[in-house]
Write a protein that holds these residues in place. Structure first.
Motif, PDB file in Angstrom:
ATOM      1  N   PHE A  83       0.778  -1.240   0.000  1.00  0.00           N
ATOM      2  CA  PHE A  83       0.000   0.000   0.000  1.00  0.00           C
ATOM      3  C   PHE A  83       0.817   1.302   0.000  1.00  0.00           C
ATOM      4  N   ASP A  84       1.770   1.462   0.866  1.00  0.00           N
ATOM      5  CA  ASP A  84       2.436   2.762   1.019  1.00  0.00           C
ATOM      6  C   ASP A  84       3.797   2.777   0.330  1.00  0.00           C
ATOM      7  N   TYR A  85       3.886   3.498  -0.782  1.00  0.00           N
ATOM      8  CA  TYR A  85       5.138   3.544  -1.532  1.00  0.00           C
ATOM      9  C   TYR A  85       6.264   4.193  -0.741  1.00  0.00           C
ATOM     10  N   ILE A 101       6.890  -5.799  -3.687  1.00  0.00           N
ATOM     11  CA  ILE A 101       5.707  -4.957  -3.808  1.00  0.00           C
ATOM     12  C   ILE A 101       4.702  -5.615  -4.744  1.00  0.00           C
ATOM     13  N   ASN A 102       3.447  -5.275  -4.559  1.00  0.00           N
ATOM     14  CA  ASN A 102       2.412  -5.551  -5.551  1.00  0.00           C
ATOM     15  C   ASN A 102       2.052  -4.186  -6.128  1.00  0.00           C
ATOM     16  N   SER A 108      -0.981   4.767  -7.727  1.00  0.00           N
ATOM     17  CA  SER A 108      -0.820   5.278  -9.083  1.00  0.00           C
ATOM     18  C   SER A 108       0.503   4.840  -9.694  1.00  0.00           C
ATOM     19  N   GLU A 109       0.559   4.920 -11.022  1.00  0.00           N
ATOM     20  CA  GLU A 109       1.789   4.580 -11.728  1.00  0.00           C
ATOM     21  C   GLU A 109       2.927   5.503 -11.312  1.00  0.00           C
ATOM     22  N   GLU A 110       2.589   6.743 -10.976  1.00  0.00           N
ATOM     23  CA  GLU A 110       3.617   7.692 -10.552  1.00  0.00           C
ATOM     24  C   GLU A 110       4.262   7.256  -9.229  1.00  0.00           C
ATOM     25  N   ARG A 111       3.466   6.687  -8.337  1.00  0.00           N
ATOM     26  CA  ARG A 111       4.016   6.201  -7.070  1.00  0.00           C
ATOM     27  C   ARG A 111       4.921   4.994  -7.298  1.00  0.00           C
ATOM     28  N   VAL A 112       4.498   4.131  -8.196  1.00  0.00           N
ATOM     29  CA  VAL A 112       5.344   2.985  -8.547  1.00  0.00           C
ATOM     30  C   VAL A 112       6.659   3.489  -9.133  1.00  0.00           C
TER      31      VAL A 112
END
Length: 353
Positions: A83-85, A101-102, A108-112
């Motif tokens: 959950f928390d990037y 991570i999942n 969002s993709e930005e957090r990934v």
């Protein structure tokens, strides 16, 4: 893509993929924030053969604790993030050798992307994990339920997303508590995934049911040449996960080392407490680092013959027992001395050889 053709990935001091041995993993069940308890459990896992350890990182305090934990252990440390990037970033900065991570629940993709950039900066591999229980709604609808095809598509979508971000230090895991679905998913993903696969049957259950389901599932998958790291997921002491994983690999001739105990079923000829004796032998040999087969037989009638394929064995009688090597009787001892006699022989095995 079979095991030996996968990309090599370095996780701390352990390399997986290619022709490297299959690595055994486990996960701590202590609170990661409790450094002393977590370190104590990891050191115990190291002693029984754990190659890579994973710790849950649910809080920023847990992420920071990794820094101190790393100083006191000797095997690679993986941070398990949900959950928390920001926790993933903190874990990498604290010294995690890999993060799990999942991307689907990171947001969002930005957090990934922020996680990937930090991993790239520190050259920390990312394990992309997808479980059947977290399969995206659109894929469940597309495949009319949770299926092996859906799990594979979900995982490969996330792999491609991270590849587009310019990073390829990846390990992939796809897990299900449905054994045969898990097998099928691994067969499918092995055909298109160039990265090492971490294999396991998730939520497999207690020591009894979990060992059976994991042995069946992992046995099939590994025997097909699929998988680079494994975890036996059990509701119990993590040390049991390592013992089971080692025996699975040894049974499939994928790993050497460690004593294998074989014992006969009880029958009307048995004149000793064979069940108790076999369990005592199994516990006794757990800390002896020899690549041997030890037989525990219930009677002196068939004992020597049945134990001839073992390196050493014992067979019980009425108040006495036999010590056997390669099917030959070498010593007769009192029943109460059988266990200690066997241990003494094993501890001096290399001296005798």
């Amino acid at each position: 893509m079979l095991r030996e053709h996968t990309k090599e990935i370095k996780i701390g001091g352990v390399t997986i993929g290619g022709n490297h041995p299959i690595a055994i993993q486990s996960m701590t069940n202590t609170k990661t924030e409790d450094v002393e308890a977590t370190v104590s459990q990891i050191l115990a896992l190291e002693r029984v053969g754990c190659d890579i350890i994973r710790c849950a990182v649910p809080t920023m305090e847990a992420a920071e604790a990794l820094r101190e934990i790393k100083k006191q252990i000797h095997i690679p440390l993986v941070a398990d993030i949900h959950f928390d990037y920001k926790l993933a970033i903190a874990a990498i900065e604290a010294g995690a050798d890999k993060i799990r991570i999942n991307p689907g629940n990171i947001g969002s993709e930005e957090r990934v992307r922020k996680v990937v950039e930090k991993a790239k900066e520190y050259q920390v591999p990312i394990r992309v994990g997808v479980n059947s229980g977290s399969l995206e709604k659109e894929l469940v609808e597309k495949y009319h339920g949770v299926t092996a095809e859906g799990i594979v598509e979900s995982a490969m979508d996330k792999v491609r997303m991270i590849e587009k971000m310019g990073y390829d230090q990846l390990v992939v895991s796809i897990k299900s508590s449905d054994v045969m679905m898990c097998v099928k998913a691994h067969e499918l993903i092995a055909k298109e995934c160039p990265y090492p696969l971490h294999v396991g049957i998730t939520e497999s259950g207690t020591l009894y049911s979990g060992n059976i389901k994991s042995s069946v599932g992992l046995g099939i998958i590994l025997n097909e040449g699929i998988g680079n790291t494994i975890r036996v997921s059990l509701t119990g002491d993590p040390l049991e996960e390592i013992r089971t994983a080692k025996l699975i690999l040894k049974t499939l001739n994928l790993r050497k080392g460690g004593i294998e105990v074989v014992s006969c079923p009880t029958c009307g000829r048995t004149r000793i407490d064979l069940i108790s004796l076999a369990n005592q032998v199994e516990q006794m040999v757990a800390d002896i680092d020899l690549d041997l087969k030890v037989a525990v037989m219930g009677c002196v009638v068939n004992g020597p013959g049945e134990a001839k394929e073992a390196d050493i064995g014992i067979a019980g009688g009425i108040g006495e027992g036999l010590l056997i090597k390669k099917g030959e009787i070498v010593k007769k001892v009192k029943e109460e001395e059988l266990l200690s006699t066997l241990r003494e022989e094993l501890l001096n095995w290399n001296k005798e050889e």
